[in-house]
Design a protein around this motif. Sequence first.
Motif, PDB file in Angstrom:
ATOM      1  N   UNK A 127     -53.788   4.341 -12.289  1.00  0.00           N
ATOM      2  CA  UNK A 127     -53.811   5.300 -11.170  1.00  0.00           C
ATOM      3  C   UNK A 127     -53.185   4.692  -9.925  1.00  0.00           C
ATOM      4  N   UNK A 128     -53.506   3.432  -9.700  1.00  0.00           N
ATOM      5  CA  UNK A 128     -52.939   2.760  -8.526  1.00  0.00           C
ATOM      6  C   UNK A 128     -51.423   2.706  -8.627  1.00  0.00           C
TER       7      UNK A 128
ATOM      8  N   UNK B 199     -49.481   4.728 -10.345  1.00  0.00           N
ATOM      9  CA  UNK B 199     -48.933   6.090 -10.187  1.00  0.00           C
ATOM     10  C   UNK B 199     -48.904   6.476  -8.712  1.00  0.00           C
ATOM     11  N   UNK B 200     -50.016   6.200  -8.015  1.00  0.00           N
ATOM     12  CA  UNK B 200     -50.072   6.517  -6.581  1.00  0.00           C
ATOM     13  C   UNK B 200     -48.953   5.780  -5.829  1.00  0.00           C
ATOM     14  N   UNK B 201     -48.756   4.510  -6.189  1.00  0.00           N
ATOM     15  CA  UNK B 201     -47.726   3.715  -5.501  1.00  0.00           C
ATOM     16  C   UNK B 201     -46.335   4.285  -5.753  1.00  0.00           C
TER      17      UNK B 201
ATOM     18  N   UNK C 263     -45.452   7.337  -6.780  1.00  0.00           N
ATOM     19  CA  UNK C 263     -45.285   8.676  -6.193  1.00  0.00           C
ATOM     20  C   UNK C 263     -45.138   8.574  -4.668  1.00  0.00           C
ATOM     21  N   UNK C 264     -45.959   7.733  -4.049  1.00  0.00           N
ATOM     22  CA  UNK C 264     -45.902   7.601  -2.584  1.00  0.00           C
ATOM     23  C   UNK C 264     -44.525   7.107  -2.145  1.00  0.00           C
TER      24      UNK C 264
END
Lengths: 74, 478
Positions: free
Chosen positions: A6-7, A9-11, A13-14
């Motif tokens: 998740x981390x 993916x968040x990174x 995408x951000x």
Amino acid sequence: MIDWLSLLIVAVVSVGVTALFALLLSTAIRLLSVARAADDSRAAMPATVGAWVLLGLIGVMLLIGLYLIIPQFH
Amino acid sequence: MRTGTGLSRPPESCITGHGHLLFNPAAPVHGGPRPHWYATPVPRGNVTVALFVVICVIAVALIFDFTNGFHDSANAMAGPIATGALTPRTAVILAAVLNVVGACLSTEVAKTISGGFFDEKLVTPVIVLAGLTGAIIWNLITWLFGLPSSSSHALFGGLIGAVIIGAGLGTVHFGVVISKVFLPAVAAPVVAGLAAAAAIKISDVITRDLPKKKAAKKGFRNAQAFTAALVALAHGTSDGQKTMGVITLVLIAANLQAPDSGPHWWVIGLAGFAIGLGTYSGGWRIMRTLGKGIVKIDTEQGAAAGSATAATILASAHLGFGLSTTHVSTGSIIGSGIGRKGSDVRWSVARRMVYAWLLTLPGAAVVGGAASLLADQGLVGTIILLASLGAACLVIYLVSRRNAVDRTNVTESPEVLVLNAAKPNKIAKAQRKYAKRLAKQAALDAGRVPAHVGGLSSEPESTEDQRAQHANRGSEAS
């Protein structure tokens, strides 16, 4: 316990979304600037249209942001 | 803040029992991990005490909401204020309105107060009161030093401290603390910083040698204002419901509200008003640090930081890895400095912030634990706790007045000076030192040398146009 995926993916995408936003905004601003600097209004037309298309895309990104923020929408 | 998950509804058996109130505020917290939101018939004489505790929790929750607002208004608005995209007054009005709107939009209260850090059954009104007290005092201390820190982490810290005092160290899930507090505190600025650095690199390449520089600045300013508005709205929706959740669960536990109902209209209104008022009051000390203290940003950097903050917050909220708004916005500003060639990031300030983030949970836990010890002493202890909270707030406010930062001087200096009461001359010395640096800066400006002196600004209204002139002078000279 730590959700590394998740981390990641968040990174990704951000960074991706921010880079896209910067690309659209900077290009739009450059095109507008070129259009305003042009002497001939006819010659400035493609740059102006291109700039407003990109600004429209930025507007869509902001609307998607609003959609995500407002819980009643989803 | 995004890391918080709010409150948990007590188990059904705890909220449908008999008695005048469904929790017993006089029940001893010490002596093992016992649930206290259980149905315990309470003698009539204790009803007044229980009601008093409920009122205290509501009042303290609203005070926490206020501190949450003023602590976090900088997250959205420090950048636009620092670059002149928005005036200080406009920025805080916009942020306040959007926070209130956001709070009113998110009427679905969160499901847990424990956040998985400890057993939900350990949560009592007394624990909540102590936790809120710890969070408020930690928020005020970090505000005094101008350090941004996560209000959610402070709240969890306060609750954890109170739970440790009540039920022992073994009841806290430290693995969850590491995965939900310490890791995100490190990851958030890295992710947001990378995003902002990428954005400013792209922006610098594309907008190099623009024919109409001034118009371009206006475009970046507008983008910055829009992204800041998104961040403010997102903050309202996430943080506004936190206080609503606390109050609603306390009302349910006190049998003053139906178990499965949402927050009352007056709870929504009061929570929205508190966070809006807090946001409007500005938290100028933190604004100064974030906007001027870490790195001197221009409009392009401001837009890059704003878009990185908004994108990272939304991604973290919807893709399953909660990151704190405070950490994200700070990381974005640092990233916009790293990405810009020649920018001078003040790493000493950034380091101090990271220390504050890592200390937030244990610091608030110590205060929350002490508050829990007091609150456990019954009515007298609760009154002493409230009096102590009021006194602490007053002392911190009075200390802050010795070197006040407000909307009129928020952009004047990159530093927040905190007076050491034992050495009253310290502040005067620091101010003289700063005046010397200003004079040096003015001399540099007079000599037409571009100044990148650690985020210093010689004039309150130092605008982007002036900075652009500096850059132009530099390029002319070269």
